[in-house]
Design a protein around this motif. Structure first.
Motif, PDB file in Angstrom:
ATOM      1  N   SER A   1      37.033  34.305  42.410  1.00  0.00           N
ATOM      2  CA  SER A   1      36.845  34.001  43.829  1.00  0.00           C
ATOM      3  C   SER A   1      37.440  35.039  44.761  1.00  0.00           C
ATOM      4  O   SER A   1      37.191  34.993  45.948  1.00  0.00           O
ATOM      5  CB  SER A   1      37.483  32.639  44.137  1.00  0.00           C
ATOM      6  OG  SER A   1      38.882  32.693  43.949  1.00  0.00           O
TER       7      SER A   1
ATOM      8  N   THR B   1      35.339  39.384  46.370  1.00  0.00           N
ATOM      9  CA  THR B   1      34.613  39.631  47.619  1.00  0.00           C
ATOM     10  C   THR B   1      35.493  39.447  48.850  1.00  0.00           C
ATOM     11  O   THR B   1      35.204  40.016  49.900  1.00  0.00           O
ATOM     12  CB  THR B   1      33.394  38.701  47.735  1.00  0.00           C
ATOM     13  OG1 THR B   1      33.816  37.344  47.541  1.00  0.00           O
ATOM     14  CG2 THR B   1      32.340  39.064  46.708  1.00  0.00           C
ATOM     15  N   SER B   2      36.584  38.697  48.739  1.00  0.00           N
ATOM     16  CA  SER B   2      37.441  38.478  49.904  1.00  0.00           C
ATOM     17  C   SER B   2      38.142  39.755  50.339  1.00  0.00           C
ATOM     18  O   SER B   2      38.630  39.846  51.467  1.00  0.00           O
ATOM     19  CB  SER B   2      38.484  37.393  49.600  1.00  0.00           C
ATOM     20  OG  SER B   2      39.427  37.857  48.647  1.00  0.00           O
TER      21      SER B   2
ATOM     22  N   ASP C   1      26.283  38.066  42.397  1.00  0.00           N
ATOM     23  CA  ASP C   1      25.593  37.355  43.481  1.00  0.00           C
ATOM     24  C   ASP C   1      26.426  37.346  44.752  1.00  0.00           C
ATOM     25  O   ASP C   1      25.901  37.554  45.858  1.00  0.00           O
ATOM     26  CB  ASP C   1      25.278  35.912  43.059  1.00  0.00           C
ATOM     27  CG  ASP C   1      24.199  35.844  41.985  1.00  0.00           C
ATOM     28  OD1 ASP C   1      23.447  36.839  41.856  1.00  0.00           O
ATOM     29  OD2 ASP C   1      24.107  34.820  41.300  1.00  0.00           O
ATOM     30  N   ALA C   2      27.728  37.114  44.629  1.00  0.00           N
ATOM     31  CA  ALA C   2      28.597  37.074  45.803  1.00  0.00           C
ATOM     32  C   ALA C   2      28.705  38.454  46.458  1.00  0.00           C
ATOM     33  O   ALA C   2      28.729  38.577  47.681  1.00  0.00           O
ATOM     34  CB  ALA C   2      29.980  36.557  45.419  1.00  0.00           C
TER      35      ALA C   2
ATOM     36  N   ARG D   1      25.515  39.068  48.390  1.00  0.00           N
ATOM     37  CA  ARG D   1      25.501  38.332  49.667  1.00  0.00           C
ATOM     38  C   ARG D   1      26.391  39.024  50.687  1.00  0.00           C
ATOM     39  O   ARG D   1      26.052  39.094  51.880  1.00  0.00           O
ATOM     40  CB  ARG D   1      25.978  36.890  49.447  1.00  0.00           C
ATOM     41  CG  ARG D   1      24.952  35.996  48.767  1.00  0.00           C
ATOM     42  CD  ARG D   1      25.329  34.519  48.904  1.00  0.00           C
ATOM     43  NE  ARG D   1      26.611  34.218  48.270  1.00  0.00           N
ATOM     44  CZ  ARG D   1      26.741  33.891  46.982  1.00  0.00           C
ATOM     45  NH1 ARG D   1      25.670  33.853  46.195  1.00  0.00           N
ATOM     46  NH2 ARG D   1      27.924  33.612  46.478  1.00  0.00           N
TER      47      ARG D   1
END
Length: 247
Positions: free
Chosen positions: A16, A19-20, A55-56, A59
Motif C-alpha cells: 500500500s 504509490t503514496s 494497477d495502482a 492509476r
C-alpha cells in the motif's frame, strides 16, 4: 515464528505504500513513468522487497498498465526491480554477498578512472568537486542525511568524470544505483559515517594536489571503510535477501 524475509517483503503493508511516495514530475505533460518510478526507488523511500502494484502505479500516472510494465522491465534490466512469477514486481532485494560485490565493482571502476581523471581535470573540474564537498559539509552541519548522501554520490562521480571514460562512468553509476534502495549510509553507525567524512576530505586534498597515487590510495582506504560499515547490518533481513542455500 518470524516469517522468512522474502515472504515478509510481500506483505499487504508494503503493497500500500509504494504509490503514496511517488512523485509525478511532468503533471502538465506526458507521464514520465520510467524516470519517476526509478527516482522513487533511488530515493530509498521504499525498502528492498517492497511490492510495486502495477494497477495502482498506472492509476497514479493516468496511463494504462502497458507503459508501467515496460518501465518495470527496463528497471529490472538495471537491477533496481525484480520479478517473481505469480507475485509480480518488487524493489530488488540483494543478498549481502551480492551487495558487497557491488562495492568491489565500484572500487575497481573508481580506481581505474581516477588516475586519468587527475591527469585531465581542469581547474573548473577541481573547483566543482570542491564546491560539492562544501555542500556535503553544509548538509552534515544541518544534519540533512538525504542532502549529504546525494552530495556524496555527486562528489564521487565528479571525481571520475574528467577521465573521459564515459562507459566506465555509466557502469559505476549503475552499480551505485543498485545499492540505493537499502539506504546503506543511513544504517551505518555514527562512528563509521564520521570516518567517511574524513575519507572524502583526504580524497579531495589529494585530488587538488594532483597526486594520482595518493588519490587512489585514499579511495581504496575509503572502500575498506565502506565495507566495514555495511558489515554492521549484514544480517538485517529487512535489507538483504537470505541466500537460498541458507534457508
Amino acid at each position: 515464528m518470524t516469517p522468512p524475509a522474502d515472504r515478509a517483503s510481500h506483505s499487504p503493508r508494503r503493497r500500500s505504500v509504494f504509490t503514496s511516495r511517488l512523485t509525478r514530475t511532468g503533471p502538465d505533460g506526458p507521464a514520465r513513468v520510467l524516470d519517476d518510478v526509478r527516482d522513487a526507488i533511488l530515493r530509498g523511500d521504499e525498502p528492498p522487497g517492497t511490492v510495486i502494484p502495477i494497477d495502482a502505479v498506472a492509476r497514479f500516472f493516468g496511463v494504462s498498465t502497458i507503459p508501467v510494465r515496460e518501465a518495470l522491465k527496463v528497471l529490472s534490466g538495471e537491477g533496481l526491480v525484480e520479478h517473481t512469477p505469480h507475485v509480480g514486481y518488487s524493489v530488488a532485494k540483494l543478498t549481502y554477498p551480492e551487495f558487497r560485490e557491488l562495492y568491489d565493482v565500484r572500487q575497481a571502476l573508481e580506481s581505474s578512472a581516477l588516475r586519468a581523471a587527475v591527469r585531465h581535470a581542469t581547474e573548473d573540474d577541481v573547483a566543482l568537486v570542491s564546491s560539492v564537498h562544501a555542500e556535503m559539509d553544509a548538509a552534515l552541519a544541518a544534519q540533512d542525511e538525504r542532502a549529504y548522501h546525494l552530495a556524496s554520490r555527486r562528489f564521487h562521480l565528479l571525481l571520475i568524470e574528467p577521465s573521459g571514460m564515459q562507459r566506465l562512468v555509466h557502469m559505476y553509476a549503475a552499480a551505485w544505483n543498485m545499492t540505493e534502495p537499502a539506504r546503506p549510509m543511513a544504517r551505518v553507525p555514527a562512528a563509521g559515517r564520521a570516518t567517511f567524512v574524513h575519507d572524502h576530505a583526504a580524497m579531495l586534498a589529494a585530488y587538488v594536489a594532483r597526486d594520482a597515487d595518493l588519490v587512489v590510495a585514499r579511495s581504496d582506504a575509503h572502500y575498506d571503510h565502506l565495507r566495514e560499515g555495511i558489515a554492521t547490518f549484514a544480517d538485517d533481513p529487512d535489507v538483504f535477501r537470505v541466500p537460498s542455500s541458507d534457508i
